[in-house]
Design a protein around this motif. Structure first.
Motif, PDB file in Angstrom:
ATOM      1  N   ASP A 147       0.845  -1.194   0.000  1.00 48.82           N
ATOM      2  CA  ASP A 147       0.000   0.000   0.000  1.00 48.82           C
ATOM      3  C   ASP A 147       0.884   1.250   0.000  1.00 48.82           C
ATOM      4  O   ASP A 147       1.592   1.522   0.965  1.00 48.82           O
ATOM      5  CB  ASP A 147      -0.911  -0.016   1.228  1.00 48.82           C
ATOM      6  N   GLU A 148       0.828   1.987  -1.096  1.00 49.63           N
ATOM      7  CA  GLU A 148       1.698   3.156  -1.255  1.00 49.63           C
ATOM      8  C   GLU A 148       1.453   4.207  -0.179  1.00 49.63           C
ATOM      9  O   GLU A 148       2.393   4.745   0.408  1.00 49.63           O
ATOM     10  CB  GLU A 148       1.495   3.769  -2.639  1.00 49.63           C
ATOM     11  N   ARG A 149       0.196   4.505   0.109  1.00 52.79           N
ATOM     12  CA  ARG A 149      -0.109   5.516   1.133  1.00 52.79           C
ATOM     13  C   ARG A 149       0.373   5.051   2.505  1.00 52.79           C
ATOM     14  O   ARG A 149       0.912   5.831   3.273  1.00 52.79           O
ATOM     15  CB  ARG A 149      -1.617   5.816   1.157  1.00 52.79           C
ATOM     16  N   LEU A 150       0.213   3.769   2.817  1.00 49.91           N
ATOM     17  CA  LEU A 150       0.675   3.249   4.094  1.00 49.91           C
ATOM     18  C   LEU A 150       2.200   3.332   4.190  1.00 49.91           C
ATOM     19  O   LEU A 150       2.737   3.658   5.247  1.00 49.91           O
ATOM     20  CB  LEU A 150       0.202   1.807   4.308  1.00 49.91           C
ATOM     21  N   ARG A 151       2.894   3.088   3.088  1.00 51.79           N
ATOM     22  CA  ARG A 151       4.355   3.227   3.102  1.00 51.79           C
ATOM     23  C   ARG A 151       4.743   4.678   3.387  1.00 51.79           C
ATOM     24  O   ARG A 151       5.698   4.944   4.120  1.00 51.79           O
ATOM     25  CB  ARG A 151       4.963   2.728   1.798  1.00 51.79           C
ATOM     26  N   GLU A 152       3.993   5.621   2.826  1.00 51.48           N
ATOM     27  CA  GLU A 152       4.255   7.040   3.108  1.00 51.48           C
ATOM     28  C   GLU A 152       4.049   7.338   4.592  1.00 51.48           C
ATOM     29  O   GLU A 152       4.869   8.014   5.222  1.00 51.48           O
ATOM     30  CB  GLU A 152       3.338   7.931   2.272  1.00 51.48           C
ATOM     31  N   VAL A 153       2.950   6.839   5.145  1.00 49.15           N
ATOM     32  CA  VAL A 153       2.657   7.054   6.565  1.00 49.15           C
ATOM     33  C   VAL A 153       3.744   6.416   7.430  1.00 49.15           C
ATOM     34  O   VAL A 153       4.222   7.024   8.391  1.00 49.15           O
ATOM     35  CB  VAL A 153       1.253   6.521   6.928  1.00 49.15           C
ATOM     36  N   ALA A 154       4.152   5.209   7.093  1.00 49.66           N
ATOM     37  CA  ALA A 154       5.204   4.528   7.860  1.00 49.66           C
ATOM     38  C   ALA A 154       6.509   5.307   7.785  1.00 49.66           C
ATOM     39  O   ALA A 154       7.228   5.440   8.790  1.00 49.66           O
ATOM     40  CB  ALA A 154       5.392   3.098   7.350  1.00 49.66           C
ATOM     41  N   GLY A 155       6.820   5.840   6.627  1.00 52.20           N
ATOM     42  CA  GLY A 155       8.024   6.647   6.481  1.00 52.20           C
ATOM     43  C   GLY A 155       7.956   7.910   7.332  1.00 52.20           C
ATOM     44  O   GLY A 155       8.943   8.288   7.985  1.00 52.20           O
ATOM     45  N   GLU A 156       6.790   8.554   7.341  1.00 50.80           N
ATOM     46  CA  GLU A 156       6.603   9.749   8.175  1.00 50.80           C
ATOM     47  C   GLU A 156       6.731   9.403   9.656  1.00 50.80           C
ATOM     48  O   GLU A 156       7.329  10.155  10.434  1.00 50.80           O
ATOM     49  CB  GLU A 156       5.248  10.382   7.890  1.00 50.80           C
ATOM     50  N   MET A 157       6.156   8.263  10.059  1.00 52.87           N
ATOM     51  CA  MET A 157       6.282   7.818  11.454  1.00 52.87           C
ATOM     52  C   MET A 157       7.743   7.618  11.828  1.00 52.87           C
ATOM     53  O   MET A 157       8.179   8.028  12.900  1.00 52.87           O
ATOM     54  CB  MET A 157       5.535   6.492  11.670  1.00 52.87           C
ATOM     55  N   ALA A 158       8.488   6.962  10.953  1.00 49.26           N
ATOM     56  CA  ALA A 158       9.897   6.686  11.233  1.00 49.26           C
ATOM     57  C   ALA A 158      10.686   7.979  11.381  1.00 49.26           C
ATOM     58  O   ALA A 158      11.509   8.110  12.294  1.00 49.26           O
ATOM     59  CB  ALA A 158      10.493   5.809  10.135  1.00 49.26           C
ATOM     60  N   VAL A 159      10.429   8.946  10.511  1.00 50.34           N
ATOM     61  CA  VAL A 159      11.140  10.225  10.587  1.00 50.34           C
ATOM     62  C   VAL A 159      10.777  10.952  11.883  1.00 50.34           C
ATOM     63  O   VAL A 159      11.658  11.437  12.602  1.00 50.34           O
ATOM     64  CB  VAL A 159      10.810  11.100   9.357  1.00 50.34           C
ATOM     65  N   GLU A 160       9.487  11.018  12.195  1.00 50.96           N
ATOM     66  CA  GLU A 160       9.049  11.735  13.393  1.00 50.96           C
ATOM     67  C   GLU A 160       9.574  11.067  14.664  1.00 50.96           C
ATOM     68  O   GLU A 160      10.054  11.741  15.583  1.00 50.96           O
ATOM     69  CB  GLU A 160       7.521  11.836  13.443  1.00 50.96           C
ATOM     70  N   GLN A 161       9.488   9.763  14.719  1.00 50.22           N
ATOM     71  CA  GLN A 161       9.938   9.076  15.932  1.00 50.22           C
ATOM     72  C   GLN A 161      11.460   9.124  16.069  1.00 50.22           C
ATOM     73  O   GLN A 161      11.973   9.225  17.187  1.00 50.22           O
ATOM     74  CB  GLN A 161       9.372   7.654  15.984  1.00 50.22           C
ATOM     75  N   SER A 162      12.185   9.108  14.967  1.00 49.78           N
ATOM     76  CA  SER A 162      13.639   9.287  15.034  1.00 49.78           C
ATOM     77  C   SER A 162      13.975  10.685  15.544  1.00 49.78           C
ATOM     78  O   SER A 162      14.903  10.866  16.342  1.00 49.78           O
ATOM     79  CB  SER A 162      14.275   9.063  13.655  1.00 49.78           C
ATOM     80  N   SER A 163      13.203  11.662  15.104  1.00 51.51           N
ATOM     81  CA  SER A 163      13.392  13.034  15.579  1.00 51.51           C
ATOM     82  C   SER A 163      13.097  13.144  17.078  1.00 51.51           C
ATOM     83  O   SER A 163      13.827  13.814  17.822  1.00 51.51           O
ATOM     84  CB  SER A 163      12.476  13.973  14.787  1.00 51.51           C
ATOM     85  N   GLU A 164      12.057  12.465  17.535  1.00 48.02           N
ATOM     86  CA  GLU A 164      11.729  12.484  18.960  1.00 48.02           C
ATOM     87  C   GLU A 164      12.813  11.785  19.785  1.00 48.02           C
ATOM     88  O   GLU A 164      13.118  12.220  20.898  1.00 48.02           O
ATOM     89  CB  GLU A 164      10.353  11.856  19.198  1.00 48.02           C
ATOM     90  N   ILE A 165      13.407  10.741  19.252  1.00 49.90           N
ATOM     91  CA  ILE A 165      14.519  10.081  19.942  1.00 49.90           C
ATOM     92  C   ILE A 165      15.653  11.085  20.125  1.00 49.90           C
ATOM     93  O   ILE A 165      16.230  11.195  21.214  1.00 49.90           O
ATOM     94  CB  ILE A 165      15.001   8.828  19.172  1.00 49.90           C
ATOM     95  N   ARG A 166      15.974  11.826  19.066  1.00 49.37           N
ATOM     96  CA  ARG A 166      17.045  12.833  19.168  1.00 49.37           C
ATOM     97  C   ARG A 166      16.697  13.902  20.197  1.00 49.37           C
ATOM     98  O   ARG A 166      17.550  14.320  20.979  1.00 49.37           O
ATOM     99  CB  ARG A 166      17.309  13.479  17.804  1.00 49.37           C
ATOM    100  N   ARG A 167      15.438  14.338  20.224  1.00 49.61           N
ATOM    101  CA  ARG A 167      15.021  15.349  21.215  1.00 49.61           C
ATOM    102  C   ARG A 167      15.174  14.823  22.639  1.00 49.61           C
ATOM    103  O   ARG A 167      15.619  15.538  23.521  1.00 49.61           O
ATOM    104  CB  ARG A 167      13.582  15.779  20.951  1.00 49.61           C
ATOM    105  N   ILE A 168      14.796  13.584  22.850  1.00 50.61           N
ATOM    106  CA  ILE A 168      14.942  12.976  24.184  1.00 50.61           C
ATOM    107  C   ILE A 168      16.418  12.926  24.566  1.00 50.61           C
ATOM    108  O   ILE A 168      16.790  13.269  25.695  1.00 50.61           O
ATOM    109  CB  ILE A 168      14.313  11.563  24.229  1.00 50.61           C
ATOM    110  N   GLN A 169      17.253  12.520  23.624  1.00 50.54           N
ATOM    111  CA  GLN A 169      18.682  12.393  23.903  1.00 50.54           C
ATOM    112  C   GLN A 169      19.327  13.761  24.186  1.00 50.54           C
ATOM    113  O   GLN A 169      20.307  13.839  24.915  1.00 50.54           O
ATOM    114  CB  GLN A 169      19.395  11.698  22.747  1.00 50.54           C
ATOM    115  N   GLU A 170      18.769  14.815  23.626  1.00 50.89           N
ATOM    116  CA  GLU A 170      19.313  16.156  23.824  1.00 50.89           C
ATOM    117  C   GLU A 170      18.946  16.749  25.175  1.00 50.89           C
ATOM    118  O   GLU A 170      19.568  17.711  25.624  1.00 50.89           O
ATOM    119  CB  GLU A 170      18.851  17.087  22.706  1.00 50.89           C
ATOM    120  N   LEU A 171      17.942  16.196  25.831  1.00 52.27           N
ATOM    121  CA  LEU A 171      17.572  16.697  27.153  1.00 52.27           C
ATOM    122  C   LEU A 171      18.647  16.320  28.157  1.00 52.27           C
ATOM    123  O   LEU A 171      19.202  15.219  28.114  1.00 52.27           O
ATOM    124  CB  LEU A 171      16.225  16.100  27.592  1.00 52.27           C
ATOM    125  N   ASP A 172      18.926  17.198  29.082  1.00 48.78           N
ATOM    126  CA  ASP A 172      19.926  16.910  30.104  1.00 48.78           C
ATOM    127  C   ASP A 172      19.203  16.298  31.313  1.00 48.78           C
ATOM    128  O   ASP A 172      18.772  17.007  32.218  1.00 48.78           O
ATOM    129  CB  ASP A 172      20.654  18.199  30.511  1.00 48.78           C
TER     130      ASP A 172
END
Length: 175
Positions: A147-172
């Protein structure tokens, strides 16, 4: 198994060629991802909701609020994806405890018993692992989903959650 129209027999079809009402195709990888990600997101929302009253760090509390706010609508979209295809929301054969990044009931209970810096550190560790699991699961759809749309959504999830991981790691959050 695809039901026939009234008066017609059902027929068997290759799962990679099943079409949704909108004409898009999907396969078992897509279906499994959506069914499991509903549960996975549900746990992230549960963990994020604890931060509102337990987090000591304001930035962590705000990030947790964004996690819950983002994943709630994604769960609604995934439920609609399944409903539009006449598929069940869950498959009793799925072992949700074995999903990448899922936290045990004991871990969630322990997290709920913490507050302040101890909560912050444990939440950061658990949510990082949880998000890493979601990124891994999204990779399954990106590599084998139909499913092309689902692949897009999964890709967006991966990018957002990777970004949130970086934000968590940046917190002191060190003690």
């Amino acid at each position: 198994m695809l039901p026939g129209r009234p008066g017609e027999s059902a027929r068997v079809s290759d799962s990679d060629k099943v079409a949704a009402p909108d004409g898009s195709t999907y396969n078992v990888i897509d279906t499994t991802f959506v069914q499991m990600m509903i549960v996975h997101h549900g746990q992230a929302i549960e963990m994020a909701s604890l931060a509102g009253t337990r987090a000591g760090d304001d930035q962590l509390r705000a990030l947790a609020g964004r996690i819950g706010a983002a994943q709630g609508p994604e769960v609604a979209w995934m439920r609609a994806w399944l409903r539009d295809r006449g598929l069940p929301e869950s498959d009793p054969g799925h072992d949700h405890t074995g999903m990448p990044g899922m936290q045990s009931a004991a871990d969630l209970t322990a997290l709920a018993g913490l507050s302040g810096p101890a909560f912050d550190r444990r939440f950061a560790t658990m949510m990082t692992a949880h998000h890493q699991g979601a990124v891994q699961m999204a990779g399954d759809v990106l590599g084998g989903g139909s499913d092309e749309r689902l692949r897009e959504v999964a890709g967006e999830m991966a990018v957002e959650q990777s970004s949130e991981i970086r934000r968590i790691q940046e917190l002191d959050l060190a003690a």
